[in-house]
Design a protein around this motif. Structure first.
Motif, PDB file in Angstrom:
ATOM      1  N   SER A  41       0.834  -1.201   0.000  1.00  0.00           N
ATOM      2  CA  SER A  41       0.000   0.000   0.000  1.00  0.00           C
ATOM      3  C   SER A  41       0.865   1.246   0.000  1.00  0.00           C
ATOM      4  O   SER A  41       1.883   1.297   0.689  1.00  0.00           O
ATOM      5  N   ALA A  42       0.434   2.231  -0.769  1.00  0.00           N
ATOM      6  CA  ALA A  42       1.124   3.523  -0.743  1.00  0.00           C
ATOM      7  C   ALA A  42       0.866   4.160   0.615  1.00  0.00           C
ATOM      8  O   ALA A  42      -0.227   4.031   1.176  1.00  0.00           O
ATOM      9  N   PRO A  43       1.855   4.844   1.160  1.00  0.00           N
ATOM     10  CA  PRO A  43       1.638   5.492   2.459  1.00  0.00           C
ATOM     11  C   PRO A  43       0.629   6.633   2.323  1.00  0.00           C
ATOM     12  O   PRO A  43       0.538   7.266   1.271  1.00  0.00           O
ATOM     13  N   GLN A  54      -3.076  21.654  -0.135  1.00  0.00           N
ATOM     14  CA  GLN A  54      -2.729  20.431   0.590  1.00  0.00           C
ATOM     15  C   GLN A  54      -3.607  19.312   0.033  1.00  0.00           C
ATOM     16  O   GLN A  54      -4.800  19.519  -0.185  1.00  0.00           O
ATOM     17  N   PHE A  55      -3.012  18.147  -0.193  1.00  0.00           N
ATOM     18  CA  PHE A  55      -3.776  16.990  -0.641  1.00  0.00           C
ATOM     19  C   PHE A  55      -3.055  15.748  -0.172  1.00  0.00           C
ATOM     20  O   PHE A  55      -1.874  15.784   0.162  1.00  0.00           O
ATOM     21  N   THR A  56      -3.791  14.641  -0.101  1.00  0.00           N
ATOM     22  CA  THR A  56      -3.235  13.393   0.426  1.00  0.00           C
ATOM     23  C   THR A  56      -3.277  12.302  -0.644  1.00  0.00           C
ATOM     24  O   THR A  56      -4.001  12.426  -1.633  1.00  0.00           O
ATOM     25  N   THR A  57      -2.508  11.251  -0.390  1.00  0.00           N
ATOM     26  CA  THR A  57      -2.585  10.102  -1.290  1.00  0.00           C
ATOM     27  C   THR A  57      -3.994   9.510  -1.244  1.00  0.00           C
ATOM     28  O   THR A  57      -4.508   9.076  -2.273  1.00  0.00           O
ATOM     29  N   ASP A  58      -4.633   9.519  -0.073  1.00  0.00           N
ATOM     30  CA  ASP A  58      -5.996   8.990   0.023  1.00  0.00           C
ATOM     31  C   ASP A  58      -6.976   9.793  -0.830  1.00  0.00           C
ATOM     32  O   ASP A  58      -7.914   9.235  -1.387  1.00  0.00           O
ATOM     33  N   SER A  59      -6.760  11.102  -0.963  1.00  0.00           N
ATOM     34  CA  SER A  59      -7.667  11.927  -1.776  1.00  0.00           C
ATOM     35  C   SER A  59      -7.520  11.625  -3.264  1.00  0.00           C
ATOM     36  O   SER A  59      -8.381  11.997  -4.058  1.00  0.00           O
ATOM     37  N   LEU A  60      -6.443  10.948  -3.638  1.00  0.00           N
ATOM     38  CA  LEU A  60      -6.200  10.596  -5.040  1.00  0.00           C
ATOM     39  C   LEU A  60      -6.672   9.179  -5.366  1.00  0.00           C
ATOM     40  O   LEU A  60      -6.538   8.736  -6.509  1.00  0.00           O
ATOM     41  N   GLY A 152      -4.786   2.210  -4.436  1.00  0.00           N
ATOM     42  CA  GLY A 152      -3.771   2.720  -3.526  1.00  0.00           C
ATOM     43  C   GLY A 152      -2.603   1.781  -3.300  1.00  0.00           C
ATOM     44  O   GLY A 152      -1.852   1.947  -2.347  1.00  0.00           O
ATOM     45  N   GLN A 153      -2.441   0.788  -4.188  1.00  0.00           N
ATOM     46  CA  GLN A 153      -1.334  -0.166  -4.081  1.00  0.00           C
ATOM     47  C   GLN A 153      -0.181   0.266  -4.992  1.00  0.00           C
ATOM     48  O   GLN A 153      -0.423   0.648  -6.142  1.00  0.00           O
TER      49      GLN A 153
END
Length: 177
Positions: A41-43, A54-60, A152-153
């Protein structure tokens, strides 16, 4: 054929050591193969864009994402950047997102100048504390690029400039799934 054992047993011991070494190499190879076949999983990190967003990997999540660690002082990074732009432009309409993460040692004004003068079409983030690079396995070498699938992997990590034909095939497969 093995040599007969001497009273000390040296030839038998040497043969045993060779077999043990071969078994160890085979075991390590099997472990290595299994560890590479398992997706990681990507952090979940927060990116700080050069424009203050500001943005997160989860938002993508739900998009295929390329995270490219680079620096304005990295010759290979600068060489590959036009191909990264072409790759992004080719696949952005299919759901590709791209984040160019400037390393912590890269002066923010250099990054901003580079991004503006080259009209980089994707998100450019500053990693001023190095936390993003640490979260992605303590990235030290640039360029390093991660390809993350819609779930997200992490599906691929490139250290150095990728072979773009191979990267494009990987992206097409990931975007189609």
């Amino acid at each position: 054929m093995l040599a007969p054992a001497s009273p000390s047993g040296a030839p038998k011991r040497a043969s045993w050591i060779k077999y043990a070494a071969v078994a160890l190499v085979l075991a390590l190879a099997a472990i290595g193969t299994l560890s590479f076949s398992k997706k990681e999983s990507a952090p979940n990190v927060t990116f700080s864009g050069i424009n203050g967003e500001q943005f997160t990997t989860d938002s993508l999540r739900g998009k295929v994402v390329m995270v490219n660690f680079w620096a304005t002082s990295c010759v290979t990074c600068i060489k590959e950047m036009p191909d990264m732009v072409r790759t992004y432009n080719k696949y952005k309409g299919n759901g590709l997102e791209f984040v160019a993460v400037a390393m912590s040692y890269d002066p923010p004004n250099y990054v901003l100048n580079y991004a503006q003068t080259r009209n980089l079409p994707f998100k450019v983030a500053l990693d001023s504390t190095g936390e993003v690079a640490r979260s992605f396995g303590d990235v030290k070498l640039t360029p390093t690029t991660y390809v993350i699938d819609k779930k997200g992997q992490i599906i691929k990590r490139y250290v150095g400039e990728p072979q773009f034909a191979e990267l494009h095939q990987l992206l097409e497969k990931a975007l189609a799934s």
